[in-house]
Design a protein around this motif. Structure first.
Motif, PDB file in Angstrom:
ATOM      1  N   PRO A 161      42.294  38.193  78.055  1.00  0.00           N
ATOM      2  CA  PRO A 161      43.084  38.739  76.944  1.00  0.00           C
ATOM      3  C   PRO A 161      43.889  37.684  76.192  1.00  0.00           C
ATOM      4  O   PRO A 161      44.337  37.930  75.066  1.00  0.00           O
ATOM      5  CB  PRO A 161      44.018  39.748  77.628  1.00  0.00           C
ATOM      6  N   GLY A 162      44.052  36.515  76.793  1.00  0.00           N
ATOM      7  CA  GLY A 162      44.846  35.480  76.141  1.00  0.00           C
ATOM      8  C   GLY A 162      44.072  34.657  75.128  1.00  0.00           C
ATOM      9  O   GLY A 162      44.669  33.844  74.407  1.00  0.00           O
ATOM     10  N   VAL A 163      42.754  34.848  75.041  1.00  0.00           N
ATOM     11  CA  VAL A 163      41.972  34.092  74.061  1.00  0.00           C
ATOM     12  C   VAL A 163      42.394  34.520  72.658  1.00  0.00           C
ATOM     13  O   VAL A 163      42.400  35.718  72.328  1.00  0.00           O
ATOM     14  CB  VAL A 163      40.458  34.346  74.262  1.00  0.00           C
ATOM     15  N   SER A 164      42.775  33.548  71.833  1.00  0.00           N
ATOM     16  CA  SER A 164      43.355  33.880  70.535  1.00  0.00           C
ATOM     17  C   SER A 164      42.525  33.432  69.330  1.00  0.00           C
ATOM     18  O   SER A 164      42.608  34.049  68.256  1.00  0.00           O
ATOM     19  CB  SER A 164      44.754  33.269  70.419  1.00  0.00           C
ATOM     20  N   SER A 165      41.711  32.381  69.480  1.00  0.00           N
ATOM     21  CA  SER A 165      40.948  31.910  68.320  1.00  0.00           C
ATOM     22  C   SER A 165      39.790  31.018  68.761  1.00  0.00           C
ATOM     23  O   SER A 165      39.753  30.534  69.900  1.00  0.00           O
ATOM     24  CB  SER A 165      41.850  31.132  67.357  1.00  0.00           C
ATOM     25  N   LEU A 166      38.855  30.842  67.837  1.00  0.00           N
ATOM     26  CA  LEU A 166      37.767  29.881  68.040  1.00  0.00           C
ATOM     27  C   LEU A 166      37.751  28.930  66.850  1.00  0.00           C
ATOM     28  O   LEU A 166      38.125  29.295  65.743  1.00  0.00           O
ATOM     29  CB  LEU A 166      36.414  30.574  68.202  1.00  0.00           C
ATOM     30  N   THR A 167      37.293  27.719  67.097  1.00  0.00           N
ATOM     31  CA  THR A 167      37.215  26.713  66.048  1.00  0.00           C
ATOM     32  C   THR A 167      35.873  26.003  66.120  1.00  0.00           C
ATOM     33  O   THR A 167      35.472  25.559  67.209  1.00  0.00           O
ATOM     34  CB  THR A 167      38.347  25.673  66.187  1.00  0.00           C
ATOM     35  N   PHE A 168      35.198  25.919  64.981  1.00  0.00           N
ATOM     36  CA  PHE A 168      33.980  25.124  64.921  1.00  0.00           C
ATOM     37  C   PHE A 168      34.389  23.708  64.532  1.00  0.00           C
ATOM     38  O   PHE A 168      34.790  23.449  63.402  1.00  0.00           O
ATOM     39  CB  PHE A 168      32.988  25.693  63.897  1.00  0.00           C
ATOM     40  N   SER A 169      34.291  22.804  65.497  1.00  0.00           N
ATOM     41  CA  SER A 169      34.769  21.438  65.294  1.00  0.00           C
ATOM     42  C   SER A 169      33.645  20.473  64.936  1.00  0.00           C
ATOM     43  O   SER A 169      33.842  19.251  64.954  1.00  0.00           O
ATOM     44  CB  SER A 169      35.492  20.947  66.561  1.00  0.00           C
ATOM     45  N   GLY A 170      32.495  21.035  64.586  1.00  0.00           N
ATOM     46  CA  GLY A 170      31.356  20.175  64.279  1.00  0.00           C
ATOM     47  C   GLY A 170      31.310  19.665  62.851  1.00  0.00           C
ATOM     48  O   GLY A 170      30.468  18.816  62.524  1.00  0.00           O
ATOM     49  N   PHE A 171      32.204  20.151  61.989  1.00  0.00           N
ATOM     50  CA  PHE A 171      32.142  19.716  60.582  1.00  0.00           C
ATOM     51  C   PHE A 171      32.344  18.205  60.419  1.00  0.00           C
ATOM     52  O   PHE A 171      31.607  17.565  59.658  1.00  0.00           O
ATOM     53  CB  PHE A 171      33.162  20.493  59.754  1.00  0.00           C
ATOM     54  N   PRO A 172      33.328  17.603  61.081  1.00  0.00           N
ATOM     55  CA  PRO A 172      33.491  16.151  60.915  1.00  0.00           C
ATOM     56  C   PRO A 172      32.302  15.348  61.473  1.00  0.00           C
ATOM     57  O   PRO A 172      31.914  14.328  60.892  1.00  0.00           O
ATOM     58  CB  PRO A 172      34.775  15.846  61.693  1.00  0.00           C
ATOM     59  N   ALA A 173      31.739  15.806  62.591  1.00  0.00           N
ATOM     60  CA  ALA A 173      30.657  15.052  63.225  1.00  0.00           C
ATOM     61  C   ALA A 173      29.337  15.208  62.498  1.00  0.00           C
ATOM     62  O   ALA A 173      28.534  14.264  62.456  1.00  0.00           O
ATOM     63  CB  ALA A 173      30.501  15.497  64.680  1.00  0.00           C
ATOM     64  N   PHE A 174      29.119  16.379  61.899  1.00  0.00           N
ATOM     65  CA  PHE A 174      27.839  16.652  61.227  1.00  0.00           C
ATOM     66  C   PHE A 174      28.135  17.128  59.800  1.00  0.00           C
ATOM     67  O   PHE A 174      28.395  18.311  59.561  1.00  0.00           O
ATOM     68  CB  PHE A 174      27.042  17.700  62.003  1.00  0.00           C
ATOM     69  N   SER A 175      28.079  16.194  58.882  1.00  0.00           N
ATOM     70  CA  SER A 175      28.502  16.488  57.507  1.00  0.00           C
ATOM     71  C   SER A 175      27.578  17.448  56.778  1.00  0.00           C
ATOM     72  O   SER A 175      27.953  17.982  55.728  1.00  0.00           O
ATOM     73  CB  SER A 175      28.602  15.177  56.713  1.00  0.00           C
ATOM     74  N   SER A 176      26.366  17.681  57.311  1.00  0.00           N
ATOM     75  CA  SER A 176      25.439  18.598  56.641  1.00  0.00           C
ATOM     76  C   SER A 176      25.839  20.058  56.814  1.00  0.00           C
ATOM     77  O   SER A 176      25.360  20.928  56.084  1.00  0.00           O
ATOM     78  CB  SER A 176      24.008  18.389  57.152  1.00  0.00           C
ATOM     79  N   PHE A 177      26.708  20.353  57.801  1.00  0.00           N
ATOM     80  CA  PHE A 177      27.214  21.725  57.952  1.00  0.00           C
ATOM     81  C   PHE A 177      28.166  22.036  56.800  1.00  0.00           C
ATOM     82  O   PHE A 177      29.143  21.316  56.579  1.00  0.00           O
ATOM     83  CB  PHE A 177      27.954  21.895  59.279  1.00  0.00           C
ATOM     84  N   GLU A 178      27.884  23.111  56.099  1.00  0.00           N
ATOM     85  CA  GLU A 178      28.752  23.554  55.006  1.00  0.00           C
ATOM     86  C   GLU A 178      29.503  24.832  55.357  1.00  0.00           C
ATOM     87  O   GLU A 178      30.640  25.023  54.923  1.00  0.00           O
ATOM     88  CB  GLU A 178      27.916  23.793  53.747  1.00  0.00           C
ATOM     89  N   ARG A 179      28.871  25.711  56.140  1.00  0.00           N
ATOM     90  CA  ARG A 179      29.545  26.945  56.550  1.00  0.00           C
ATOM     91  C   ARG A 179      28.908  27.466  57.839  1.00  0.00           C
ATOM     92  O   ARG A 179      27.733  27.227  58.107  1.00  0.00           O
ATOM     93  CB  ARG A 179      29.456  28.017  55.465  1.00  0.00           C
ATOM     94  N   VAL A 180      29.715  28.174  58.608  1.00  0.00           N
ATOM     95  CA  VAL A 180      29.250  28.826  59.834  1.00  0.00           C
ATOM     96  C   VAL A 180      29.725  30.269  59.783  1.00  0.00           C
ATOM     97  O   VAL A 180      30.939  30.539  59.725  1.00  0.00           O
ATOM     98  CB  VAL A 180      29.795  28.120  61.095  1.00  0.00           C
ATOM     99  N   ASN A 181      28.801  31.207  59.808  1.00  0.00           N
ATOM    100  CA  ASN A 181      29.138  32.628  59.824  1.00  0.00           C
ATOM    101  C   ASN A 181      29.383  33.041  61.274  1.00  0.00           C
ATOM    102  O   ASN A 181      28.446  33.100  62.070  1.00  0.00           O
ATOM    103  CB  ASN A 181      28.009  33.452  59.210  1.00  0.00           C
ATOM    104  N   ALA A 182      30.641  33.292  61.599  1.00  0.00           N
ATOM    105  CA  ALA A 182      31.025  33.577  62.983  1.00  0.00           C
ATOM    106  C   ALA A 182      31.329  35.058  63.161  1.00  0.00           C
ATOM    107  O   ALA A 182      31.900  35.707  62.272  1.00  0.00           O
ATOM    108  CB  ALA A 182      32.248  32.744  63.369  1.00  0.00           C
ATOM    109  N   ILE A 183      30.948  35.577  64.333  1.00  0.00           N
ATOM    110  CA  ILE A 183      31.246  36.966  64.677  1.00  0.00           C
ATOM    111  C   ILE A 183      31.660  37.020  66.146  1.00  0.00           C
ATOM    112  O   ILE A 183      31.075  36.333  66.999  1.00  0.00           O
ATOM    113  CB  ILE A 183      30.038  37.887  64.396  1.00  0.00           C
ATOM    114  N   TYR A 184      32.686  37.841  66.421  1.00  0.00           N
ATOM    115  CA  TYR A 184      33.236  37.990  67.766  1.00  0.00           C
ATOM    116  C   TYR A 184      33.296  39.481  68.077  1.00  0.00           C
ATOM    117  O   TYR A 184      33.891  40.268  67.331  1.00  0.00           O
ATOM    118  CB  TYR A 184      34.634  37.365  67.820  1.00  0.00           C
TER     119      TYR A 184
END
Length: 210
Positions: A166-189
């Motif tokens: 229950p303490g999980v509060s957020s997720l972060t996609f940290s791959g943008f700096p490492a892989f510049s070809s990523f422009e967007r990630v459609n996330a669902i929880y």
């Protein structure tokens, strides 16, 4: 010279039969054969049949093209194969948070023709998605290449064991700096009580799960 009666009667009878036969032939006309169709009518009917066959063939071809386009425009999870975009889904299995990232291999700077995930990319995967809160420990990601849709996608399985789900509060996609070809990630929880969705970008890489 006189003829005997019997031969005369026989001749008369033969003549009468011949006369009746001739009369019957003249009074009952012979049945005429049905007139053949005019060449123009036959040609028109053949043309209509040909047009109907061509129209049916064209309809079938369009349906096949539609199915073909649909199959090659979708990934195994139903997401479109678009360079620069990816799909991320997370859900709970008991106290374990599991997820999957589906992305064109090109987003990692890799050749889709070769279809190989390099060691350099594999080394970056453990920190690709970060979870905040819940006292969670990440397990090593499992990556594979999928070519079943006619494109080349990377499927990356993710999982975390959390002491306080229950303490999980957020997720972060940290791959943008490492892989510049990523422009967007459609996330669902998804959980039994919560549904969260959002588009992550280099300027907004996090999704609140509360």
């Amino acid at each position: 010279m006189l003829l005997s009666r019997t031969p005369v009667l026989a001749l008369m009878a033969s003549a009468g039969l011949a006369l009746l036969s001739a009369c019957g032939a003249s009074e009952t006309p012979a049945q005429q054969p049905a007139p053949a169709e005019e060449p123009e009518v036959q040609a028109e009917a053949a043309g209509e049949e040909h047009a109907e066959d061509a129209q049916a063939h064209e309809s079938e071809a369009k349906a096949d093209d539609h199915d073909h386009d649909h199959d090659h425009g979708s990934s195994g999870a139903g997401a479109a194969h678009v360079h620069g975009a990816a799909e991320l889904a997370l859900s709970w299995e008991g106290s374990k948070l599991t997820g999957e990232l589906i992305s064109p291999l090109a987003n990692f700077g890799l050749s889709e023709a070769e279809g190989v995930i390099s060691d350099a990319v594999l080394a970056e995967l453990p920190g690709l998605v970060m979870i905040t809160g819940g006292n969670c420990t990440a397990e090593p990601p499992v990556a594979k290449v999928d070519k079943s849709t006619g494109h080349t996608d990377a499927h990356i399985k993710l999982s975390w064991t959390c002491a306080n789900p229950p303490g999980v509060s957020s997720l972060t996609f940290s791959g943008f700096p490492a892989f510049s070809s990523f422009e967007r990630v459609n996330a669902i929880y998804l959980t039994d009580t919560v549904q969260k969705a959002g588009e992550l970008s280099p300027s907004s890489p996090s999704l609140s799960l509360k």
